[in-house]
Design an enzyme around this catalytic site. Sequence first.
Site: not given
Ligand code: EPU
Length: 422
Positions: A22-23, A117, A122, A308, A400
Amino acid sequence: MDHFEISGGNRLRGKIAISGSKNAALPIMAATILCDGETVLKNVPDLHDVRQMQTLLRQLGVKSERAENGDLHLRAEDEMNCHAPYELVSKMRASICVLGPLLAKRKRAQVSMPGGCAIGDRPVNLHVQGLRDLGADFDLVNGDMLLRAKKLKGRELFLGGPFGSTVTGTANIMMAAVFAEGRTVIESAACEPEVVDLAAYLNACGARITGQGTPRITIDGVAGLTGTEHCVIPDRIEAGTFMIAAAITNGELELTNCRLDHLLAMVDRLRHIGVAVERGDHGITVSSARRLEPVDVTTQPFPGFPTDLQAQTMTLLCLADGNSIITEKIYPDRFLHVAELNRMGAHLRKEGPTVIVQGVKRLVGAPVMASDLRASAALVLAGLIAKGTTKVQRVYHIDRGYEQIEKKLCGVGAEIRRITEA
Ligand code: EPU
């Protein structure tokens, strides 16, 4: 709203084919905004989030269709609309992956700021900072992020935050930089396999990206991209979840379409717990026939232990012979499953971003509430081994991100009924 009724206690045995990730699929779908011509994606899971991304892309002028063989065909046909509205973004956070492509291709991106969320605040500050570093102007308009740039300019930028690298942030900056003038270097880039898969797709379309899979990604700007055929990587989180299903039921599962090199931290923890993980001719075999040892688990960016899989691993450790410690270093509040597991007889105590898991002899069935995707999976796993019946409510969370989870588990001996309520 559907719920699951799970009768626990069956040993799982058999073969499960892992679906596409998915991701990985969601950002690659968003990347088709950048391309001329058609893209054909293979191994895209049939999930609610994928359909949600199709809806968003349709609004943004990208037509998509599932062929009978399951391939997803996508083609950008109309570049007028650059707005991802709150109604869509609030339903799926991964909508933010259109930010980079819209800005790069259409010079303007208006994307609703995703709210918090169930798993935490996030923030998206790193996405915005990275795009500003490439020369975009930023405004906040009615809760929307508005980014504009006539021409992005490549440069060196640092994308790390207080919790390490950002997965979709790296994806966004990489996608924005494909048409930037000159060279972009992303330092502290996310190393996740999903980022590597996106880079592989973009390169196959004509991009010049190197270093993907390391913390330094280099992107040399090109004039255009042409759609192509690409096969999405297997879902490592689905695979990890089924590994735990085998372990927790003292069963034996062979997982096909699955990559061990994406799961090394998980396999390391499983082996310390006493679970056998072997590479077979057609996939990975996971079996457990002995007591579970307690271990410590700390979530980290890849190649560390994935956040995850934290909730699902907690379910497994509930039944270990002793105390385990689980520390969440990515989303310190991602613990909504703790109270639900305690309702099933677990002994879990949360102390800040850490949970102390005191192993118990058994879990007992109860009505429980799914709060987010991975927490729901943890409750389903608990239901597989709990004595009696477990009712998992709000399974739309699980739909999802897991393709037909109940069918896959029932195929190897679980008893799960999906009850559809009017
Ligand atoms: N963060 C910041 N600032 C930002 C972005 C992130 O401080 O601008 C922080 C977040 O709060 C968190 C860390 O950095 O503490 C990592 O977050 P990341 O941005 O890597 O998460 P994401 O890209 O929003 C993806 C996956 C998530 C998974 C995370 C971590 C997708 C669509 N989502 O989210 O997947 O948990 O990486 O590996 O790829 C799931 O599939 O259930 C899911 C939540």
